[in-house]
Structures are given as C-alpha cells and as structure tokens.
Design an enzyme around this catalytic site. Structure first.
Site, mmCIF file in Angstrom:
data_model
loop_
_atom_site.group_PDB
_atom_site.id
_atom_site.type_symbol
_atom_site.label_atom_id
_atom_site.label_comp_id
_atom_site.label_asym_id
_atom_site.label_seq_id
_atom_site.Cartn_x
_atom_site.Cartn_y
_atom_site.Cartn_z
ATOM 1 C CG ASP A 264 1.966 1.317 8.990
ATOM 2 O OD1 ASP A 264 1.531 1.011 7.882
ATOM 3 O OD2 ASP A 264 3.271 1.906 9.026
HETATM 4 C C1 BGC Z 1 4.078 1.500 5.942
HETATM 5 C C2 BGC Z 1 3.124 2.350 5.561
HETATM 6 C C3 BGC Z 1 2.428 2.404 4.487
HETATM 7 C C4 BGC Z 1 1.459 1.056 4.523
HETATM 8 C C5 BGC Z 1 0.641 0.724 3.328
HETATM 9 C C6 BGC Z 1 3.247 0.184 5.765
HETATM 10 O O1 BGC Z 1 3.997 -1.030 5.827
HETATM 11 O O2 BGC Z 1 4.538 1.949 6.871
HETATM 12 O O3 BGC Z 1 3.925 3.795 5.640
HETATM 13 O O4 BGC Z 1 1.328 3.447 4.247
HETATM 14 O O5 BGC Z 1 2.356 0.084 4.614
HETATM 15 O O6 BGC Z 1 1.204 0.405 2.198
#
Ligand code: BGC
Length: 750
Positions: A264
C-alpha cells in the site's frame, strides 16, 4: 504476448537497475510534473537510472495524456518496456455507482459484476490498465471510515462480491479491450484495526483470521485477481508488508497466487514507523523477503535494493522473481503487443464516459442497494394520497451533489443527479404526478458550528454556512413552514462526505446536532416525515428510528442517486436492499455483528438478568441486524426442508423453502440461508450465512428456493488447528434476515 522464453530472455538482458525499476510505482508527478506527493513519499529521491525504468504510474488518467506519457517513457526505456497505469477506481470511474458497502446491500453479485465491467470500460477508455479494487476487508466496526469501501461484515457475502468485482473488471481475458486488471486489497485484516482507528493494530487469533477474515480475499484470488495489495496494519505484531507468513505461506503457497503483490501507499517505508526496521535498508530487506514485488510510492526499493544486492545482503534472485512477476503482469495485460492497450476504446473516450447505458446500470444498483429501515405505512408516497398536493424536500442533502460519492477521483460533480432533480424527474415522467408541488429547503447545514474537517485535498473545511453568510434560524424557519404546507416531508440528512473513507474514523456516529434539531422541528411540524440518510457507514439515530414515519438508508448512491431515491420513495421501485452491516444502537456496543460466537452466559432478548453477557444500560442487540431490510410488499416463508436428514462427512446437502409474496405489489425478496454448527471442537458462531438468492415474486406468487451447502462450506479451524468439517448436528435456517431463529431444520453429519 511474449512467450515464456521471450520473457526469460528479456529478464536476462535487463540490468539490475532496470529490474529494480520494475519493482517501483510512482505518482504521476514524476511523469507529468503535476500532482504532488504526500507523506514520506514527498521526500523521495529516486536515482535517474532507476526512474527511467520505473514500472508503473499511480492515479493519472486521460487517454491523450497517458498516451503521451507512455510514448515518451518507452522512447527512453532501454528495453522498450511499457509502463502499467494503475488508479483507484473504487465504485465507478465517471459513472459512479453506490459505495461498496451499499453494493453489498444489493445481495446481487451479478449486478456488482456488471458495475465493475462498466467501471473497467470507462477506465480502459481513459487509458488505465489496473484498478486498486476490489476491497475484501471484513468490517465489524462502523467507526472505521473505510467501512464504506468494504461490502460489509460477512465473510460469505464479501467473498461473493469480491469474486464478482474481479470477474467484472477482468472479463474473460485481460488482453480484451475494455477490461482492466483487478488489485485485491488490503491483505490482510485491515478492517479489524483496533478501535476502528485507521492504520491501527490488528491482533486476532488465527482461528478468527482464517475463518472470518481471509476467505473473502481467497475468493478473489480464486477468481484470478491480477494483483494483491498489502495492508498498512500489523497482523499479530508483524506489519503486512513485512509479513512472510501472510504473503509467502498463505497467499503464495497455500492459495497459489502468482500475480503481483504491491505494497500500500508508502507502507514499506512505514515499516520504520512501525518499529520493525531501523532504516530504509532494513525496511526494503524485510519487504522483499516477505515477497512484496512492488513498492508503491516510497523511496525504499528505489534507494536501497541495488546496494544491498551488490553487497550480497539480499539475494538477486528475489529481485529477479519480483521483476519477472511485474513483466508477466504487463504481458498478461497485453502491453507488449499494444502499450496503449484499449486503443479502440481510448479513441471513443468521451462517448463512452457516463453514457446512457452505464447510467442505467448505476441507477439500478442505486435502487437495489438502498435499504428501507422503517415504514409505518406512509411509503410509497402516492399522488392520490396528497390532499394538499404538496411534497416538501428538506435537508442539507436536498440539493447537494455531494450525496453521490466519497472516493471517486474521476466523478464530475455536475453529473450527479441531486434529490431535487430526482423528484422533478419522477413527477414529470408520470402523469399521475401532474400538479404536485415540490417545496425545497435546506433547513440546516451538514456541519455544526465549529466543526472542522480535513478533506482529501484543499483547505480545512469549517462550517460552510457561516462562510456563505446563511442565517441558520431563518433557514430552519423556512423549512418548518414548508413542512407545514406539505402532505409529506422527505428529510434528507447525513454525514459529511469527508467523514468517510481513508483517515476518516469517527468516535461518534450521530448526525450533527443541527440536523438532529432540524429533524425534531420538522417532524413536529409534520409527522409524515420520511428520513433519507446519506452516509458511508451505519449511523446511530435513536430519535429518528423511534419518531420518523419512515427511514430509508441511501448510503452514497452514486451519480444517479437522486433519481434512485425518488423512484424508491414514489413506489416506481419496490425497495429490496438488505443490510450488509449491522447498525449499532450506541457506540459503546461496537463491535456488534450477527455471527458472533456463543458465550457460556448468553443474554435472552429483553431480559435484564444480571450475570449474562450484555450491558447494564443497554441490550446487546443491534438497532438493525445484518440482512435486514423492508419491502413495500410482504413475504411469507414455509418451513425448511432438506433432501436428507443424515449425511456423510464429505457430502453436500440441499435445503429449501417455499417463499410467497403475500402482499399487493410485486417485489424482490432476498432469501437468506444460515447454518449453525451445534457443537464443535472450537466454539462456533450462532449462525453463518452460507447462501442467498434474490427472487422476484408477483403478488400471490410462490417459489421454492433451494440452497446447496457444500462440504467446503462447513469447514472450520478445529481444536487441532486443522481446516476441516467435523461430524455432528447442523441447523439450517432460511429466512429474511440474520435474526431468523425459528425456521430451521436440524441435520446430522456422520
Ligand atoms: C490506500 C489504498 C489505495 C492507495 C493508492 C492508499 O492510501 O490505502 O487503498 O489504493 O492509497 O491510492
């Protein structure tokens, strides 16, 4: 497509820097110069040679723009390896569907699949290759802002929905135009963060993890999700991005996942803040050894892997393995043949976006996902019952276009149908409504004075009415006047959209004081008040529950939300949504969910006995249970029967019931099948959903609805730690929601 040998050859020809480049994803900023970084990512210092080989770009879209980025990139890339473009398309691209929690309430995986394939077509037309969806995180805590992105509290429902979404995004083959790769997230257990606080600790038994939290992810893996994303949280002490057991043992070995595992956003760097790595090098080593192939927007892989590999501190084989998986993903997406992938769709970008046919799917999902929580008979609102020929539409969501969505980067707000438009459309489409007046008043703002919000982007929001110079008292007085003039009031209330989503955990789940006051005043002025609630989570609203004539939970219903609400309230559509998450009576009851374990001292409903498992100042029952939802018609259930009473350990069983529409209008019923394992070597939940069917019945029509419960569905973590079915007595319940207690058949597994 490249053959296996060609991929081997390509990998063999690549330098170490190029291979590490395949393990990095950056935001569009590095390629387009716009859209800054947040968090640790803002301090990224990526060496030029690695930057040139970076594999992937995050959250940039637009066919023309992405074509340019791709062309420029390929020219510079030593082996002409294309970029893969990924973005968060959570509940639709430009045609926005209800939030996933609402989609869960449709109990309609086929429609979830259709929504995902619409989202895929629009995303592909905008040049995207992968979406960071579906999210299969099971959630029992409505304080968590991200419960809106989950399909709810049930392992089986979540698994069905995650599978449907993956199938919808990816279609038959990822080389087909108009498809995109799915990225399942957040592996694992992110929805169980302590106290509902985002990014927080997850500490649970292996039994709960394996029985309740993991199976929905597994379903998406079985459906062929191209990628999986690690979660931010620790799982029993080890952050997911450093968790070999989760990623290598379970995901890869047990489940056979061979796609790309991406971290993530900056989660690898955050291993330092978790306190499991002293510095970036340690963080990189932990993540790479835990099988994380791609580093989303953190400086770690770009800044450390080369040196560590050259010094022999990590094995180059790990780098080869991850780079190879990313190349395979690009190959599977057909990018080596066509780096622009869905070219035919990209040429028709504007025509495809938010087209009539996509909007119809969005409206259908909005209609199916709304849940009628209460109806004292006032709904549906019919013109023949309106002696004053007047409907008042009141509340901060009466005109707002913010009702539709929470996290849709590509939504164009002017395309959202608001409630006022929805009712006007419903009134003009049908001649019965000719001459009915619609009075519209906001009555109160969404926020209370002094309330502050930190939005995703832009300045801190403070009570917007004060800034606009609107007088609260006058607005309230106008609303009360409109309520008095009307036969029926539609009161549209809800939480601010910035109160949902990432980083939006809340300790109080009540409406703002101003909105509660608006309800009291309006309801007193006109007791025919129907409350429509817009929220990304279950809210707590005891006074409304008790006093309103009807309550419709509309969630965040997407771009077609206004039309869908109006069609449900005026009876064009008979509501059929069922709750995907229990609604607590008070914050202190959380977590409250239907499939809890038994205790040695269960509380009997309504009893105030002392030494039982409940609260002294409240009972343990939710305000509304999982699976609950009303219809404008009535359904009756016959008794459950099965095709056998005793059966073998490895056999399946069929159970069925006759359901009849005993009311006056046609409608959908969601028939739900729950199973209780009466005695196990580990404690068993009171009941667990094992099947559901949405059926359409005309008045007076009956249908026999049957369910097959497979041997796999009765497996559990046993006292020996194995995953298997134990012999014994099982109760099979079939009914209209998770409270079904009396309609069951007992069968014995030998
Ligand atoms: C979130 C994810 C997301 C990623 C990309 C993160 O902060 O937890 O769910 O896909 O950002 O934007």
């Amino acid at each position: 497509m490249l053959s296996r040998e060609q991929l081997d050859q390509l990998l063999g020809d690549m330098s170490l820097e190029e291979k590490i480049g395949q393990m990095i994803q950056l935001t569009g900023y590095y390629f387009t110069g716009s859209g800054g970084e947040t968090g640790p990512a803002s301090e990224m210092r990526i060496p030029e040679d690695i930057l040139k080989s970076t594999a992937s770009v995050l959250n940039v879209t637009g066919a023309k723009r992405l074509k340019e980025v791709q062309e420029n990139y390929i020219k510079e890339n030593p082996h002409r390896i294309p970029l893969v473009f990924m973005a968060d398309v959570i509940h639709g691209f430009r045609t926005v569907f209800p939030i996933p929690l609402a989609q869960g309430c449709s109990f309609d995986p086929q429609l979830v699949k259709e929504c995902a394939s619409v989202a895929a077509r629009e995303s592909a037309a905008a040049g995207l290759h992968v979406t960071f969806s579906s999210m299969a995180d099971l959630v029992r805590d409505p304080r968590w802002g991200r419960c809106m992105e989950s399909t709810g509290e049930d392992v089986y429902l979540n698994g069905q929905m995650a599978r449907a979404a993956v199938e919808g995004y990816q279609g038959e083959s990822l080389t087909d135009e108009g498809t995109i790769g799915a990225c399942l997230k957040h592996f694992a257990g992110y929805g169980a963060a302590e106290g509902g606080r985002d990014y927080n600790t997850v500490d649970m038994s292996e039994l709960s993890l394996r029985e309740q939290y993991l199976p929905a992810y597994r379903e998406a893996v079985k459906a062929g999700t191209a990628l999986v994303m690690t979660s931010f949280n620790t799982v029993n002490g080890i952050p997911a991005s450093a968790n070999r057991w989760l990623n290598e043992e379970i995901l890869r070995k047990e489940w056979g996942f061979d796609g790309v595992l991406i971290s993530d956003y900056s989660a690898i760097y955050e291993l330092i803040f978790h306190g499991v790595a002293e510095n970036e090098e340690e963080a990189g080593k932990l993540a790479v050894e835990a099988g994380v192939d791609m580093d989303m927007v953190s400086p770690v892989y770009g800044g450390t892997l080369k040196k560590m590999a050259e010094e022999g501190r990590i094995s180059e084989e790990l780098i080869d393995r991850s780079a190879r998986r990313v190349l395979e993903l690009k190959n599977r997406l057909g990018l080596f043949d066509s780096p622009f992938r869905s070219e035919k769709w990209m040429e028709r970008e504007e025509e495809i976006m938010h087209c009539e046919c996509h909007r119809r799917t969005a409206r259908k999902m909005a209609e199916e996902s709304m849940v009628l929580l209460k109806n004292d008979g006032i709904l549906p609102v019919r013109p023949e019952n309106l002696s004053k020929k007047t409907v008042a539409l009141i509340g901060p969501y009466a005109r707002s276009r913010e009702l539709g969505s929470v996290w849709s980067m590509f939504l164009q707000e002017e395309e959202v149908v608001n409630l006022e438009e929805g009712f006007n459309n419903a009134f003009t489409e049908d001649s019965d409504w000719m001459g009915i007046r619609l009075l519209v008043e906001e009555g109160a703002p969404i926020l209370d004075p002094g309330e502050e919000l930190t939005p995703f982007k832009g300045p801190i929001l403070v009570n917007d009415w004060k800034e606009k110079g609107i007088d609260r008292e006058e607005a309230l007085a106008r609303a009360v006047k409109a309520a008095k003039e009307a036969d029926v009031v539609i009161l549209a209330l809800g939480e601010h959209k910035q109160y949902s989503g990432e980083g939006a955990s809340k300790a109080s789940l009540r409406l703002s004081k101003g909105q509660q006051h608006l309800f009291e005043e309006v309801n007193q002025a006109n007791p025919n008040t129907v409350v429509v609630l817009f929220s990304g989570r279950p809210l707590i609203f005891p006074e409304i529950k008790q006093k309103a004539a009807a309550v419709l939970q509309a969630w965040r219903p997407g771009t077609e939300g206004g039309d869908a609400v109006a069609r449900v309230l005026t009876g064009k559509v008979n509501p059929s949504g069922r709750l995907s998450m229990s609604f607590p009576k008070a914050e202190g009851q959380i977590p409250v969910y239907y499939n809890h374990l038994r205790t040695g001292r269960p509380a009997q409903e309504g009893s105030r006995e002392r030494f039982v498992s409940t609260y002294r100042d409240l009972d343990g029952e939710p305000a509304y249970p999982f699976g609950y939802g009303l219809s404008y018609t009535e359904f009756s259930y016959g008794s459950v029967s099965t095709n056998k009473e005793e059966y073998g350990l490895m056999e399946e069983i069929q159970a069925c019931v006759v359901v009849e529409n005993t009311g006056k209008i046609p409608g959908y019923e969601v028939v739900q099948c729950y199973v209780q394992d009466m005695v196990g070597s580990t404690a068993r939940p009171v009941r667990e959903l094992k099947g559901f069917k949405r059926i359409w019945l005309e008045p007076g029509e009956k249908e026999t609805v049957s369910f097959t419960i497979t041997e796999e569905q009765t497996r559990m973590i046993t006292g020996k730690g194995t995953w298997e079915t134990e012999p014994g007595t099982f109760r099979i319940y079939i009914g209209k929601d998770s409270r079904v207690t009396d309609n069951f058949k007992e069968v014995i597994k030998r």
